[in-house]
Design an enzyme around this catalytic site. Sequence first.
Site, PDB file in Angstrom:
ATOM      1  N   GLY A   9      51.720  41.934  51.233  1.00  0.00           N
ATOM      2  CA  GLY A   9      51.125  40.600  51.091  1.00  0.00           C
ATOM      3  C   GLY A   9      52.190  39.576  50.762  1.00  0.00           C
ATOM      4  O   GLY A   9      51.976  38.694  49.935  1.00  0.00           O
ATOM      5  N   ASP A  57      48.035  46.746  57.690  1.00  0.00           N
ATOM      6  CA  ASP A  57      46.939  46.626  56.732  1.00  0.00           C
ATOM      7  C   ASP A  57      47.132  47.735  55.698  1.00  0.00           C
ATOM      8  O   ASP A  57      47.051  48.918  56.033  1.00  0.00           O
ATOM      9  CB  ASP A  57      45.610  46.787  57.488  1.00  0.00           C
ATOM     10  CG  ASP A  57      44.397  46.802  56.569  1.00  0.00           C
ATOM     11  OD1 ASP A  57      44.557  46.932  55.330  1.00  0.00           O
ATOM     12  OD2 ASP A  57      43.274  46.708  57.098  1.00  0.00           O
ATOM     13  N   TYR A 151      36.517  43.498  41.973  1.00  0.00           N
ATOM     14  CA  TYR A 151      37.923  43.123  41.747  1.00  0.00           C
ATOM     15  C   TYR A 151      38.404  43.651  40.391  1.00  0.00           C
ATOM     16  O   TYR A 151      39.524  44.161  40.269  1.00  0.00           O
ATOM     17  CB  TYR A 151      38.007  41.593  41.814  1.00  0.00           C
ATOM     18  CG  TYR A 151      39.383  40.982  41.797  1.00  0.00           C
ATOM     19  CD1 TYR A 151      40.159  40.924  42.950  1.00  0.00           C
ATOM     20  CD2 TYR A 151      39.885  40.412  40.636  1.00  0.00           C
ATOM     21  CE1 TYR A 151      41.419  40.320  42.930  1.00  0.00           C
ATOM     22  CE2 TYR A 151      41.137  39.805  40.614  1.00  0.00           C
ATOM     23  CZ  TYR A 151      41.898  39.766  41.758  1.00  0.00           C
ATOM     24  OH  TYR A 151      43.140  39.167  41.738  1.00  0.00           O
ATOM     25  N   ALA A 153      37.272  46.269  38.836  1.00  0.00           N
ATOM     26  CA  ALA A 153      37.414  47.723  38.969  1.00  0.00           C
ATOM     27  C   ALA A 153      38.716  48.067  39.684  1.00  0.00           C
ATOM     28  O   ALA A 153      39.460  48.979  39.275  1.00  0.00           O
ATOM     29  CB  ALA A 153      36.223  48.299  39.734  1.00  0.00           C
TER      30      ALA A 153
HETATM   31  N1  LIG Z   1      46.180  33.740  42.539  1.00  0.00           N
HETATM   32  C1  LIG Z   1      45.782  34.194  41.369  1.00  0.00           C
HETATM   33  O1  LIG Z   1      45.341  33.436  40.507  1.00  0.00           O
HETATM   34  C2  LIG Z   1      45.883  35.651  41.053  1.00  0.00           C
HETATM   35  C3  LIG Z   1      45.567  36.060  39.752  1.00  0.00           C
HETATM   36  C4  LIG Z   1      45.656  37.397  39.419  1.00  0.00           C
HETATM   37  C5  LIG Z   1      46.071  38.313  40.366  1.00  0.00           C
HETATM   38  N2  LIG Z   1      46.362  37.911  41.622  1.00  0.00           N
HETATM   39  C6  LIG Z   1      46.769  38.935  42.578  1.00  0.00           C
HETATM   40  O2  LIG Z   1      48.020  38.584  43.123  1.00  0.00           O
HETATM   41  C7  LIG Z   1      48.127  39.088  44.457  1.00  0.00           C
HETATM   42  C8  LIG Z   1      48.483  37.951  45.385  1.00  0.00           C
HETATM   43  O3  LIG Z   1      47.466  36.960  45.289  1.00  0.00           O
HETATM   44  P1  LIG Z   1      47.602  35.512  45.941  1.00  0.00           P
HETATM   45  O4  LIG Z   1      46.841  34.593  45.092  1.00  0.00           O
HETATM   46  O5  LIG Z   1      49.007  35.241  46.282  1.00  0.00           O
HETATM   47  O6  LIG Z   1      46.754  35.765  47.281  1.00  0.00           O
HETATM   48  P2  LIG Z   1      46.789  35.007  48.688  1.00  0.00           P
HETATM   49  O7  LIG Z   1      47.455  33.689  48.577  1.00  0.00           O
HETATM   50  O8  LIG Z   1      45.376  35.068  49.185  1.00  0.00           O
HETATM   51  O9  LIG Z   1      47.717  35.962  49.597  1.00  0.00           O
HETATM   52  C9  LIG Z   1      47.299  37.267  49.837  1.00  0.00           C
HETATM   53  C10 LIG Z   1      48.381  38.012  50.590  1.00  0.00           C
HETATM   54  O10 LIG Z   1      47.925  39.369  50.763  1.00  0.00           O
HETATM   55  C11 LIG Z   1      47.967  39.696  52.147  1.00  0.00           C
HETATM   56  N3  LIG Z   1      46.934  40.673  52.448  1.00  0.00           N
HETATM   57  C12 LIG Z   1      45.596  40.549  52.284  1.00  0.00           C
HETATM   58  N4  LIG Z   1      44.971  41.675  52.701  1.00  0.00           N
HETATM   59  C13 LIG Z   1      45.952  42.513  53.132  1.00  0.00           C
HETATM   60  C14 LIG Z   1      45.956  43.811  53.695  1.00  0.00           C
HETATM   61  N5  LIG Z   1      44.823  44.493  53.896  1.00  0.00           N
HETATM   62  N6  LIG Z   1      47.152  44.365  54.029  1.00  0.00           N
HETATM   63  C15 LIG Z   1      48.310  43.681  53.852  1.00  0.00           C
HETATM   64  N7  LIG Z   1      48.362  42.445  53.324  1.00  0.00           N
HETATM   65  C16 LIG Z   1      47.196  41.876  52.987  1.00  0.00           C
HETATM   66  C17 LIG Z   1      47.797  38.378  52.871  1.00  0.00           C
HETATM   67  O11 LIG Z   1      48.278  38.502  54.202  1.00  0.00           O
HETATM   68  P3  LIG Z   1      47.720  37.536  55.412  1.00  0.00           P
HETATM   69  O12 LIG Z   1      48.480  36.244  55.236  1.00  0.00           O
HETATM   70  O13 LIG Z   1      48.070  38.248  56.660  1.00  0.00           O
HETATM   71  O14 LIG Z   1      46.271  37.381  55.176  1.00  0.00           O
HETATM   72  C18 LIG Z   1      48.646  37.462  51.979  1.00  0.00           C
HETATM   73  O15 LIG Z   1      50.011  37.636  52.263  1.00  0.00           O
HETATM   74  C19 LIG Z   1      46.785  39.748  44.756  1.00  0.00           C
HETATM   75  O16 LIG Z   1      46.867  41.129  44.494  1.00  0.00           O
HETATM   76  C20 LIG Z   1      45.851  39.089  43.773  1.00  0.00           C
HETATM   77  O17 LIG Z   1      44.744  39.907  43.482  1.00  0.00           O
HETATM   78  C21 LIG Z   1      46.272  36.597  41.995  1.00  0.00           C
END
Ligand SMILES: NC(=O)c1ccc[n+]([C@@H]2O[C@H](COP(=O)([O-])OP(=O)(O)OC[C@H]3O[C@@H](n4cnc5c(N)ncnc54)[C@H](OP(=O)(O)O)[C@@H]3O)[C@@H](O)[C@H]2O)c1
Length: 240
Positions: A9, A57, A151, A153
Amino acid sequence: MSKYALVTGGSRGIGRAVVVRLAQDGYQVIVNYASNQAEAERTLELINGQGELLPFDVSNAAQVREALQGWQQRHPEEYIEVLVNNAGIRRDNVLALMPEDDWHRVLDITLSGFFNVTQPLLPAMQLHKFGRIVNMASVSGLKGLPGQTNYSAAKGGIIAATKALAQEVARKNVTVNAVAPGFIKTDMTEGLDEAALKKTIPANRFGNPEEVADLVSFLVSPNAGYITGNVISINGGLYT
Ligand SMILES: NC(=O)c1ccc[n+]([C@@H]2O[C@H](COP(=O)([O-])OP(=O)(O)OC[C@H]3O[C@@H](n4cnc5c(N)ncnc54)[C@H](OP(=O)(O)O)[C@@H]3O)[C@@H](O)[C@H]2O)c1
């Protein structure tokens, strides 16, 4: 000899910031993503091509295996010493109304994704007696949040997996830690009511992806070699 880091990601949000930071740290960064190729290419541009794209994926074991085997064939003398399991999605709903698919999709990407990507990379890390794994958890996995039973879990599961695996591989100088962000400004938090939510955060603001990336950078550095099996919160003081 180049050092390699894989960020799942890595095309957007926190993952992109981690890619940029690890490139600054001198890594060749392998940028994984699921489908948004334009954003992934933009990320590669940001690091001036100091790495490569590797779409798959994370929840699809066969796709992951094929992609990682392909990378290894193209780099027979190298190994991936840093893995950031960052890919994740949220599909929020109260449990009573949650579609079955939303339960499975969130767990498959976070938990099976962790298994699918981590397992094939572990032998080389152990062989070389150096490896760093950072798993992206969440405040949701520590305290549980209503509307996020799936989420919570998944993120709680990744925290437990982090602690278990850390004990399996510590002797080989492979560390495994989790980072638990609070609210970080990315596409994932785009639709949230930031003005209302920030009142619940002692720092009175959402965090930036770069702040999370700085923490990841430290955890994967040689200086962090005695930190393993831990969950580091980065949440502006949000009580967990
Ligand atoms: N933002 C927050 O406030 C927050 C807080 C706590 C934890 N997190 C965690 O931090 C991580 C990143 O979050 P983010 O906010 O940066 O999310 P984001 O902006 O939605 O980006 C998600 C990334 O994950 C990729 N992705 C999604 N499904 C995938 C799959 N099946 N296989 C490979 N790649 C996949 C997406 O690729 P595509 O571009 O191809 O879709 C994108 O690069 C996540 O694990 C999230 O749960 C985020």
